[in-house]
Design a protein around this motif. Structure first.
Motif, PDB file in Angstrom:
ATOM      1  N   ALA A 172      11.399 -10.062   4.177  1.00 44.64           N
ATOM      2  CA  ALA A 172      10.916  -8.677   4.275  1.00 44.64           C
ATOM      3  C   ALA A 172      10.796  -8.272   5.734  1.00 44.64           C
ATOM      4  O   ALA A 172      10.524  -9.110   6.618  1.00 44.64           O
ATOM      5  N   GLU A 173      11.011  -7.003   5.995  1.00 42.80           N
ATOM      6  CA  GLU A 173      10.821  -6.399   7.305  1.00 42.80           C
ATOM      7  C   GLU A 173      10.000  -5.122   7.127  1.00 42.80           C
ATOM      8  O   GLU A 173      10.165  -4.400   6.128  1.00 42.80           O
ATOM      9  N   SER A 174       9.125  -4.859   8.064  1.00 44.39           N
ATOM     10  CA  SER A 174       8.244  -3.687   7.938  1.00 44.39           C
ATOM     11  C   SER A 174       8.089  -2.999   9.288  1.00 44.39           C
ATOM     12  O   SER A 174       8.064  -3.682  10.339  1.00 44.39           O
ATOM     13  N   TRP A 175       8.048  -1.703   9.203  1.00 42.17           N
ATOM     14  CA  TRP A 175       7.795  -0.874  10.395  1.00 42.17           C
ATOM     15  C   TRP A 175       6.605   0.045  10.076  1.00 42.17           C
ATOM     16  O   TRP A 175       6.734   0.978   9.247  1.00 42.17           O
ATOM     17  N   PRO A 176       5.433  -0.247  10.608  1.00 44.25           N
ATOM     18  CA  PRO A 176       4.229   0.544  10.249  1.00 44.25           C
ATOM     19  C   PRO A 176       4.484   2.034  10.429  1.00 44.25           C
ATOM     20  O   PRO A 176       4.957   2.479  11.470  1.00 44.25           O
ATOM     21  N   GLY A 177       4.179   2.809   9.359  1.00 48.88           N
ATOM     22  CA  GLY A 177       4.356   4.249   9.370  1.00 48.88           C
ATOM     23  C   GLY A 177       5.762   4.686   9.063  1.00 48.88           C
ATOM     24  O   GLY A 177       6.008   5.893   8.878  1.00 48.88           O
ATOM     25  N   LYS A 178       6.739   3.764   8.984  1.00 43.18           N
ATOM     26  CA  LYS A 178       8.134   4.135   8.748  1.00 43.18           C
ATOM     27  C   LYS A 178       8.720   3.497   7.494  1.00 43.18           C
ATOM     28  O   LYS A 178       9.835   3.822   7.109  1.00 43.18           O
ATOM     29  N   GLY A 179       8.012   2.561   6.896  1.00 44.95           N
ATOM     30  CA  GLY A 179       8.498   1.950   5.670  1.00 44.95           C
ATOM     31  C   GLY A 179       8.783   0.460   5.834  1.00 44.95           C
ATOM     32  O   GLY A 179       8.462  -0.159   6.863  1.00 44.95           O
ATOM     33  N   SER A 180       9.381  -0.119   4.812  1.00 42.28           N
ATOM     34  CA  SER A 180       9.679  -1.552   4.790  1.00 42.28           C
ATOM     35  C   SER A 180      10.980  -1.793   4.033  1.00 42.28           C
ATOM     36  O   SER A 180      11.450  -0.931   3.280  1.00 42.28           O
ATOM     37  N   THR A 181      11.531  -2.985   4.245  1.00 41.54           N
ATOM     38  CA  THR A 181      12.795  -3.372   3.594  1.00 41.54           C
ATOM     39  C   THR A 181      12.673  -4.797   3.081  1.00 41.54           C
ATOM     40  O   THR A 181      12.278  -5.706   3.818  1.00 41.54           O
ATOM     41  N   PHE A 182      13.042  -4.998   1.801  1.00 38.61           N
ATOM     42  CA  PHE A 182      13.112  -6.329   1.199  1.00 38.61           C
ATOM     43  C   PHE A 182      14.591  -6.646   0.920  1.00 38.61           C
ATOM     44  O   PHE A 182      15.298  -5.818   0.319  1.00 38.61           O
ATOM     45  N   THR A 183      15.009  -7.828   1.342  1.00 39.26           N
ATOM     46  CA  THR A 183      16.421  -8.213   1.210  1.00 39.26           C
ATOM     47  C   THR A 183      16.521  -9.513   0.419  1.00 39.26           C
ATOM     48  O   THR A 183      15.828 -10.493   0.733  1.00 39.26           O
ATOM     49  N   ILE A 184      17.393  -9.496  -0.596  1.00 40.64           N
ATOM     50  CA  ILE A 184      17.697 -10.695  -1.392  1.00 40.64           C
ATOM     51  C   ILE A 184      19.113 -11.142  -1.030  1.00 40.64           C
ATOM     52  O   ILE A 184      20.045 -10.324  -1.014  1.00 40.64           O
ATOM     53  N   GLU A 185      19.279 -12.460  -0.755  1.00 40.89           N
ATOM     54  CA  GLU A 185      20.603 -13.025  -0.464  1.00 40.89           C
ATOM     55  C   GLU A 185      20.921 -14.121  -1.478  1.00 40.89           C
ATOM     56  O   GLU A 185      20.095 -15.019  -1.711  1.00 40.89           O
ATOM     57  N   LEU A 186      22.105 -14.007  -2.087  1.00 43.90           N
ATOM     58  CA  LEU A 186      22.555 -14.982  -3.085  1.00 43.90           C
ATOM     59  C   LEU A 186      23.927 -15.519  -2.687  1.00 43.90           C
ATOM     60  O   LEU A 186      24.741 -14.780  -2.105  1.00 43.90           O
ATOM     61  N   PRO A 187      24.219 -16.774  -3.012  1.00 42.49           N
ATOM     62  CA  PRO A 187      25.545 -17.333  -2.670  1.00 42.49           C
ATOM     63  C   PRO A 187      26.655 -16.626  -3.444  1.00 42.49           C
ATOM     64  O   PRO A 187      26.544 -16.402  -4.653  1.00 42.49           O
TER      65      PRO A 187
END
Length: 856
Positions: A830-845
């Protein structure tokens, strides 16, 4: 011979060069040997030559007679072919001879009709005359093949009647000339006997030469002889031997061999076949052989003499070199040069004198060397004493009774006794305990009585007592020595207490595999099991082999791969006794692999139970999620059901009022079918999410999976008025995964994004769902929101169980999501930017199709 004469003779012999003496001696010896051998070899060669000549003459005579007989048979075959020719049968079929014998035909210069035009047997000369006789033996027709006249007495000759009556070849004299008469019966086309065909062949020089035409030598002569008259009837060379020559007149010039005709017993003549060879030819050959042998013996004698002289020349050169070496040896080794060498003379005598001089110098040098050696021995003895005093081992010298003679300083220090205190005492009672002392005394006695020479050292381990009475393990080496007819023993004692401890530690370490409860094996590069402890029996039963046997081919390849790669490899084996994990560790320096195994049956059962609990927890979480989505799901189902009801009522009203056409009704029914399919698809998705089922991994296209997941959440997205942006990859992203679990993970991430944007004004919330390929080559799904973001302190515990930032949340959504992704060998971050939102990333082979996967 007096001494003065001996000295004069030696002086004269000393001046003669050795090669010259060798040449004279060699020539004399060679000449005497040649004279003695020439007489004996000449007589022996003459006898051998006469015997060989006799055998060759008999062989030539037999071959000549065989060729004569073969040439004679060719006329028999010619007569048989002519008598049985179709022209003869055709002629006799139309010919009738008067019984009185008055009719008589002669063919001279023209060919009769009963003779074929072509040559019957190529290479065979024609006979002089051909006769046709009737069945009474009377001549009816005569064919003159040559211009030779027909013998006048032929009609009345009894030989002709004999040949016709017996129907075969006959040697006879007609008008005192030898002839070959060949008769064959003739028949007409009806196979009736009509008479005989008679060939008349003169046995002249032409016939005799033709019979021997294949002989290479022209010196041999063949002839026919009258045995009674002892004269020549015919010969192959009439210029040398004329007809009528008596046999006695030929014996002086020719070697004569006669043979009788065995195939002509019914002949009316006593005729012999003779082979004559000129005597001059064989005399010349014999003399040439003798001359050649004498020449070869002379050459051999000259070669032997030359080799003899050359040998002595080389020997003289060798002796000359040896003399110079002796000169140099005397100058360099003894420092006393000899007298200069003479420029010429007999080097053998000079060598003898030089050797005598060198011997005198060697004897003088030997005495000097002995004195020097004695001095070195004294120095060596002093060095030995120094070595004994500096040795870290105890060294003791005892006599044949085991009493101490010498004690080095190390022994004095170890046993706390001086040499004066130990001298004359028994070593066994001074330094050993009682059992070791008795054994040492027995060993000394046995070595003293041993008859083996030389006596070899003996090594044993005994126990000693130091000055404080403590016991020590000692390695004792006993070396017998003889000194002035007296037997002594040098005893070396080395403390091995520390070595014993290390050996015990090594044995303990060596026993570790046997004491281990887990299987431990060792396999060499060829796949042979060199060691296996007792707990390895289940693995051995699984491989169906025993120690010192070879592993199956698959496991041999695994051992070879591990040794080649140099990396540790872990594999699992499922046998009837349980599940084992094998750790294959390469030892490349010693070219073998150690296999450490452990039974993971109980561990795998616990993991399966834990996985089952996790599956139940995931199922419960799905049910909880479905409960939260029940309103949206009901709304989604209500839309197609309401549309179905409306279209059904419309169709019923049109049918009842009989309004509208057929096309409008079909269109309404098609809409009903479409909405029913939509409702069925929603129910199918709900059932897949809610139903508890086994994990099924299949190939899934991520873009399609994301679209279907968004369709399940369409009501929640519209209700919250969030703008959804889908950024799909242009290529297909195929992964091997459990579709239901991946959908549940996506639902959790999308619902968390909707919760993060809750309370925002309409159309401010923005949800971005994108797919693609990461830098590590894995398929990725990213869910980004425009909410308030996540606090940095919460990022560390974001995926912990029961951790939540919601007031009513359970804190299991992200934990379950991480469990699902880990189970698929993927990762989530996960990555987050306070006040700007967040991103969750799933990686699969990514799933790559290989021949193995296609086959499966």
């Amino acid at each position: 011979m007096s001494a003065k004469q001996k000295s004069s003779w030696r002086s004269w012999w000393r001046q003669v060069p050795l090669p010259a003496a060798a040449l004279v001696i060699g020539l004399l010896a060679g000449f005497l040997a040649w004279v003695a051998i020439d007489r004996q070899q000449s007589a022996a060669l003459s006898a051998i030559f006469e015997k060989v000549l006799e055998n060759q003459l008999h062989q030539v005579a037999r071959e000549s007679l065989i060729r004569f007989d073969q040439h004679r048979r060719s006329y028999t075959y010619l007569a048989r072919l002519l008598a049985n020719h179709r022209r003869m049968a055709a002629y006799l079929e139309i010919t009738i001879w008067p019984d009185d014998g008055s009719e008589y035909h002669i063919y001279h210069g023209r060919r009769p009709p009963w003779v074929p035009r072509e040559r019957i047997i190529p290479g065979v000369a024609q006979p002089s005359h051909m006769l046709l006789t009737d069945d009474h033996g009377r001549v009816r027709e005569t064919y003159y093949v040559t211009d030779d006249p027909l013998p006048a007495s032929l009609r009345d000759d009894p030989a002709l009647q004999m040949a016709v009556s017996r129907q075969h070849a006959l040697l006879t004299l007609i008008d005192d000339e030898p002839f070959l008469v060949v008769a064959e019966p003739v028949q007409d086309d009806q196979h009736d006997a009509m008479g005989s065909l008679v060939l008349l062949v003169p046995l002249d020089s032409t016939f005799m030469a033709a019979a021997q035409q294949s002989v290479a030598s022209r010196q041999n002569i063949t002839a026919l002889m009258d045995a009674d008259a002892q004269v020549v009837l015919s010969s192959s060379n009439p210029l040398e031997i004329e007809v009528g020559t008596r046999i006695e007149d030929l014996r002086d010039q020719y070697v004569l061999t006669t043979q009788s005709f065995s195939d002509y017993d019914d002949s009316d003549l006593n005729m012999l076949f003779a082979t004559l060879v000129p005597r001059a030819l064989y005399r010349q050959t014999g003399q040439a052989i003798l001359d050649l042998q004498r020449q070869q013996r002379a050459i051999g004698a000259a070669v032997i003499v030359g080799i003899f002289v050359l040998l002595f020349v080389l020997l003289s050169a060798r002796i000359n070199r040896s003399l110079r070496r002796l000169q140099d040896f005397a100058r360099r080794a003894m420092g006393e040069p000899l007298a200069p060498l003479e420029p010429s003379g007999n080097r053998l005598i000079q060598l003898e004198d030089r050797i005598h001089d060198v011997i005198e110098l060697v004897l003088r040098a030997r005495d000097e060397t002995r004195h020097r050696h004695e001095r070195e021995l004294r120095q060596l003895e002093a060095l030995r004493i120094g070595v004994m005093e500096a040795s870290v081992d105890s060294i003791v010298t005892v006599d044949a009774e085991g009493k101490i003679i010498d004690f080095n300083p190390t022994a004095q220090k170890v046993f706390s006794r001086s040499l004066e205190q130990a001298a004359g005492k028994s070593l066994s009672g001074l330094v050993f305990d009682e059992p070791s002392g008795q054994f040492f005394d027995c060993l000394i006695a046995r070595l003293g009585n041993s008859a083996d020479q030389p006596r070899s050292p003996v090594q044993v381990e005994l126990t000693t007592l130091d000055g404080e009475g403590e016991r020590h393990a000692m390695e004792v080496v006993i070396k017998p020595i003889e000194l002035d007819q007296r037997l002594l023993f040098t005893v070396y004692l080395r403390d091995i207490e520390e070595r014993k401890q290390r050996e015990a530690e090594i044995r303990a370490l060596a026993a570790f595999p046997e004491e281990s409860p887990n299987p431990i094996l060792r396999v060499n590069r060829r796949g042979v099991i060199t060691y296996a402890n007792a707990p390895s029996q289940p693995l051995l039963d699984y491989w169906q082999c025993r120690p010192l046997q070879t592993l199956p081919i698959y496991w041999r390849d695994q051992v070879e791969f591990v040794l080649a790669s140099g990396r540790t490899q872990e594999v699992e084996v499922a046998s009837d006794d349980g599940l084992f994990s094998l750790l294959m560790v390469p030892v490349q320096d010693l070219d073998y692999v150690n296999i450490y195994a452990r039974d993971i049956t109980a561990q795998r059962r616990a993991e399966d139970a834990l996985q089952q609990r996790q599956d139940e927890l995931v199922h419960v979480a799905r049910l909880s999620t479905m409960g939260e989505m029940s309103t949206g799901i009901a709304h989604e189902l209500n839309q197609p059901l309401s549309a179905i009801a409306n279209f059904a009522n419309g169709c019923a009203r049109r049918l009842r009022l009989d309004i509208g056409g057929k096309d409008e009704l079909l269109n309404a029914l098609a809409q009903i079918s479409t909405q029913a399919g939509r409702a069925a698809e929603i129910i199918k998705r709900l059932r897949n999410l809610v139903t508890r089922q086994h994990r099924v991994r299949e190939e899934v296209e991520l873009n399609q999976l994301v679209s279907e997941t968004c369709a399940l959440l369409a009501h929640d997205l519209r209700k919250q008025q969030v703008a959804v942006e889908k950024r799909f990859a242009t290529r297909e992203l195929i992964v091997r995964a459990d579709t239901v679990q991946i959908e549940q993970a996506l639902i959790n991430l999308i619902r968390n994004a909707l919760d993060a944007m809750r309370g925002m004004s309409p159309l401010e919330g923005r949800l971005i769902i994108s797919t693609g390929v990461s830098d590590q080559g894995m398929a990725s799904i990213s869910v980004s929101d425009s909410g308030a973001g996540i606090h940095p302190t919460d990022m560390e515990h974001l995926f912990d169980a029961f951790f939540t930032t919601k007031e009513t949340g359970m804190g299991m959504g992200l934990a379950i999501t991480q469990t699902i992704i880990d189970d698929h060998h993927g990762k989530i971050h996960a990555e987050s930017w306070p006040g700007k939102g967040s991103t969750f990333t799933i990686e699969l082979p990514l799933h790559v199709e290989t021949p193995e996967s296609l086959a499966s």
